[in-house]
Write a protein that holds these residues in place. Structure first.
Motif, mmCIF file in Angstrom:
data_model
loop_
_atom_site.group_PDB
_atom_site.id
_atom_site.type_symbol
_atom_site.label_atom_id
_atom_site.label_comp_id
_atom_site.label_asym_id
_atom_site.label_seq_id
_atom_site.Cartn_x
_atom_site.Cartn_y
_atom_site.Cartn_z
ATOM 1 N N SER A 98 0.957 -1.413 -0.085
ATOM 2 C CA SER A 98 -0.106 -0.164 -0.019
ATOM 3 C C SER A 98 0.903 1.301 -0.082
ATOM 4 O O SER A 98 0.454 2.405 -0.249
ATOM 5 C CB SER A 98 -0.949 0.035 1.068
ATOM 6 N N THR B 35 0.003 5.406 -1.072
ATOM 7 C CA THR B 35 0.419 6.303 0.209
ATOM 8 C C THR B 35 1.246 7.403 -0.301
ATOM 9 O O THR B 35 0.775 8.676 -0.049
ATOM 10 C CB THR B 35 0.928 5.577 1.314
ATOM 11 N N LYS C 128 9.750 2.378 2.848
ATOM 12 C CA LYS C 128 8.737 1.998 1.667
ATOM 13 C C LYS C 128 8.221 3.560 1.283
ATOM 14 O O LYS C 128 8.074 3.600 -0.070
ATOM 15 C CB LYS C 128 7.616 1.007 2.332
ATOM 16 N N VAL C 129 7.486 4.084 1.891
ATOM 17 C CA VAL C 129 6.666 5.262 1.455
ATOM 18 C C VAL C 129 7.671 6.460 1.299
ATOM 19 O O VAL C 129 7.624 6.922 -0.020
ATOM 20 C CB VAL C 129 5.683 5.761 2.583
ATOM 21 N N ASP D 27 17.600 9.306 7.508
ATOM 22 C CA ASP D 27 16.987 8.190 7.929
ATOM 23 C C ASP D 27 17.963 7.491 9.162
ATOM 24 O O ASP D 27 19.437 7.714 9.011
ATOM 25 C CB ASP D 27 16.897 7.237 7.078
ATOM 26 N N ALA E 32 8.721 8.963 8.914
ATOM 27 C CA ALA E 32 9.231 7.661 9.773
ATOM 28 C C ALA E 32 8.218 7.244 10.693
ATOM 29 O O ALA E 32 7.511 6.885 10.470
ATOM 30 C CB ALA E 32 10.572 8.052 10.446
ATOM 31 N N SER F 203 4.031 11.186 5.574
ATOM 32 C CA SER F 203 3.087 9.923 5.652
ATOM 33 C C SER F 203 2.896 9.465 7.306
ATOM 34 O O SER F 203 2.077 8.767 7.455
ATOM 35 C CB SER F 203 3.717 8.929 4.780
ATOM 36 N N ASN G 269 2.193 8.511 10.735
ATOM 37 C CA ASN G 269 0.911 8.408 11.449
ATOM 38 C C ASN G 269 1.283 9.158 12.672
ATOM 39 O O ASN G 269 2.428 9.200 13.395
ATOM 40 C CB ASN G 269 0.445 7.076 11.921
HETATM 41 P P1 NAD Z 1 8.932 1.743 7.097
HETATM 42 O O1 NAD Z 1 9.467 1.235 8.100
HETATM 43 O O2 NAD Z 1 9.142 1.013 5.589
HETATM 44 O O3 NAD Z 1 10.120 2.957 6.921
HETATM 45 C C1 NAD Z 1 10.256 3.873 7.784
HETATM 46 C C2 NAD Z 1 11.750 4.332 7.867
HETATM 47 O O4 NAD Z 1 11.926 5.280 8.563
HETATM 48 C C3 NAD Z 1 12.915 3.203 7.836
HETATM 49 O O5 NAD Z 1 13.756 3.413 6.847
HETATM 50 C C4 NAD Z 1 13.427 3.777 9.063
HETATM 51 O O6 NAD Z 1 14.869 3.360 9.304
HETATM 52 C C5 NAD Z 1 13.100 5.193 9.266
HETATM 53 N N1 NAD Z 1 13.185 5.770 10.696
HETATM 54 C C6 NAD Z 1 12.840 5.346 11.820
HETATM 55 N N2 NAD Z 1 12.852 6.098 12.755
HETATM 56 C C7 NAD Z 1 13.563 7.217 12.331
HETATM 57 C C8 NAD Z 1 14.218 8.323 12.766
HETATM 58 N N3 NAD Z 1 13.912 8.696 14.076
HETATM 59 N N4 NAD Z 1 14.648 9.521 11.645
HETATM 60 C C9 NAD Z 1 14.449 8.992 10.645
HETATM 61 N N5 NAD Z 1 14.402 8.110 9.986
HETATM 62 C C10 NAD Z 1 13.749 7.038 10.836
HETATM 63 O O7 NAD Z 1 7.507 2.388 7.222
HETATM 64 P P2 NAD Z 1 6.630 2.826 5.964
HETATM 65 O O8 NAD Z 1 5.753 1.754 5.470
HETATM 66 O O9 NAD Z 1 7.360 3.801 5.100
HETATM 67 O O10 NAD Z 1 5.748 4.050 6.554
HETATM 68 C C11 NAD Z 1 6.362 5.263 7.098
HETATM 69 C C12 NAD Z 1 5.212 5.880 7.908
HETATM 70 O O11 NAD Z 1 4.163 6.043 7.169
HETATM 71 C C13 NAD Z 1 4.945 5.207 9.194
HETATM 72 O O12 NAD Z 1 4.447 5.980 10.060
HETATM 73 C C14 NAD Z 1 3.640 4.465 8.873
HETATM 74 O O13 NAD Z 1 2.638 4.204 9.959
HETATM 75 C C15 NAD Z 1 2.909 5.579 7.673
HETATM 76 N N6 NAD Z 1 2.067 4.960 6.794
HETATM 77 C C16 NAD Z 1 2.541 4.091 5.920
HETATM 78 C C17 NAD Z 1 1.452 3.608 5.097
HETATM 79 C C18 NAD Z 1 1.880 2.669 3.984
HETATM 80 O O14 NAD Z 1 1.142 2.258 3.209
HETATM 81 N N7 NAD Z 1 2.904 2.172 4.031
HETATM 82 C C19 NAD Z 1 0.167 4.098 5.071
HETATM 83 C C20 NAD Z 1 -0.112 5.135 6.104
HETATM 84 C C21 NAD Z 1 0.874 5.566 6.751
#
Ligand code: NAD
Length: 379
Positions: A166, A170, A203-204, A223, A260, A281, A283
């Motif tokens: 997803s 996003t 991912k996002v 990151d 993140a 993105s 939450n």
């Molecule tokens: P992910 O785990 O793939 O990526 C998160 C990244 O943030 C990782 O590379 C991690 O190393 C980095 N990170 C962690 N702590 C950090 C910090 N203090 N400073 C800098 N980087 C840091 O997650 P994702 O799927 O990309 O989701 C990212 C955010 O978006 C989350 O909060 C998630 O809840 C939200 N979100 C994601 C989706 C989705 O479809 N994937 C949908 C809605 C909301």
């Protein structure tokens, strides 16, 4: 959250029990429609499903697998998260109410096919009042397993009729909302020449970086994971890298995109912020859950904060499309609607002198009141 304020959720001790009450017209101060405790001794399943509202349709929201210290902590989380989904789905224009589920345990240790299937049978028992999806600790492959027991699950893999990862819509949705922010703040929806700081290139974040570069923006990233940085640099050598989110917030950027974890915006971050727009993105970006004045402080500082649950709705738009037989173009078209919704939220906030977070809540409640009506029996 005190249990006392949610009398309808008073937990029963009998396995698999349901407490249920007939909902009235939507009133945000009302509690949840239904909370279900799910136990299965054989697989070790210990879960809670919370349906906050079905006023707009079946309650939709992910399944979080997390080692909550106590069942009360799990209950507080699922009540809070399911309520958030009501607002998110309403603002995203979906025919879905809000729900959420929590599986209590350590996913690395406790997740098994038997447990996921037992959970799927509980979801099935709700007859479509609750539709589940991925969340923290659960993945597309888990949804495929749950799908073996129930049709009320989205976020499945494409080979199982799902839409896959997803993050795709996003990231697209965040870009779309960012363009709306630019239109509101600078009078043009182009991001060309703007400098955007992306904190978290998982991912996002990584997909968002690609979109931003394509749109002509300059991109700075940070990151905590060197692997994540290496991946994004390999794909996009032109991005600049700074060390840490604090440094990014203090650098000369136009737009800050937290992608993140939650709590990216606390008192010190908000005071140090040099960006004019925050749109990302992650939450729960406001460390005070929007109740400690951070949204108002951003407003006072002239920083436009696009509410997280609005701008990251591309993911839920993507997975909900699976119910019609997933078509990327249709889902993408729906996600494009986030442009108008973001603009409407920002305009209303400006007209009424309120924070966008408050304006977003009002818009969601208006939609639910205008077109919603609680349903006890679905499908
Ligand atoms: P992910 O785990 O793939 O990526 C998160 C990244 O943030 C990782 O590379 C991690 O190393 C980095 N990170 C962690 N702590 C950090 C910090 N203090 N400073 C800098 N980087 C840091 O997650 P994702 O799927 O990309 O989701 C990212 C955010 O978006 C989350 O909060 C998630 O809840 C939200 N979100 C994601 C989706 C989705 O479809 N994937 C949908 C809605 C909301």
């Amino acid at each position: 959250m005190s249990l006392l304020t949610h009398p309808e959720t008073s937990p029963s001790t009998s396995p698999g029990s349901t407490s249920f009450r007939v909902p009235g017209p939507f009133d945000p101060s009302h509690g949840h429609e239904q909370v279900v405790y799910c136990y299965d001794a054989a697989s070790g399943l210990n879960a809670i499903i919370a349906i906050h509202s079905t006023a707009l349709g079946p309650a939709l929201g992910g399944t979080r697998f997390y080692p909550y210290p106590t069942e009360d902590d799990a209950l507080a989380d699922v009540l809070r998260l399911s309520r958030g989904m009501t607002y998110k789905n309403a603002l995203a224009g979906l025919d879905h109410g809000g729900g959420k589920a929590v599986l209590i345990g350590d996913p690395a240790r406790d997740k098994s096919e038997a447990l996921l299937r037992a959970y799927g049978r509980f979801v099935e028992s709700l007859g479509g009042r609750y539709v589940t999806a991925c969340d923290v600790g659960t993945y597309v492959a888990d949804m495929d397993v749950i799908h073996r027991e129930t049709s009320h699950v989205v976020g499945r893999s494409d080979v199982h009729g799902g839409s896959g990862d997803s993050s795709v819509l996003t990231a697209f949705g965040v870009l779309t909302a960012m363009r709306a922010c630019a239109a509101h703040v600078w009078g043009s929806d182009t991001l060309r020449g703007r400098t955007v700081g992306v904190a978290g290139v998982g991912k996002v974040g990584r997909l968002l970086v690609g979109h931003l570069l394509e749109a002509g923006a300059d991109v700075v990233v940070t990151d905590v994971s060197p692997t994540a940085i290496d991946r994004v640099r390999a794909q996009h050598p032109e991005v600049r890298v700074v060390d840490g989110a604090d440094a990014l917030v203090r650098s000369a950027i136009d737009i800050y995109a937290p992608c993140a974890l939650g709590g990216a915006l606390d008192r010190s971050t908000v005071e140090a912020m040099r960006a004019t727009v925050v749109c990302g993105s992650a939450n729960n970006q406001l460390a005070d859950d929007g109740e400690g004045g951070l949204a108002e402080r951003l407003l006072e500082r002239g920083i436009t904060y696009a509410p997280d649950y609005l701008v990251n709705a591309g993911g839920v738009i993507q997975v909900s499309d699976e119910e019609e037989g997933f078509v990327l173009e249709r889902a993408r078209h729906r996600a494009e609607g986030l442009f108008d919704t973001t603009l409407a939220v920002l305009r209303r906030a400006a007209e009424q002198g309120i924070s966008p977070a408050r304006a977003a809540s009002h818009l969601a409640e208006e939609r639910i009141t205008a077109v919603g009506s609680p349903r006890l029996y679905l499908r």
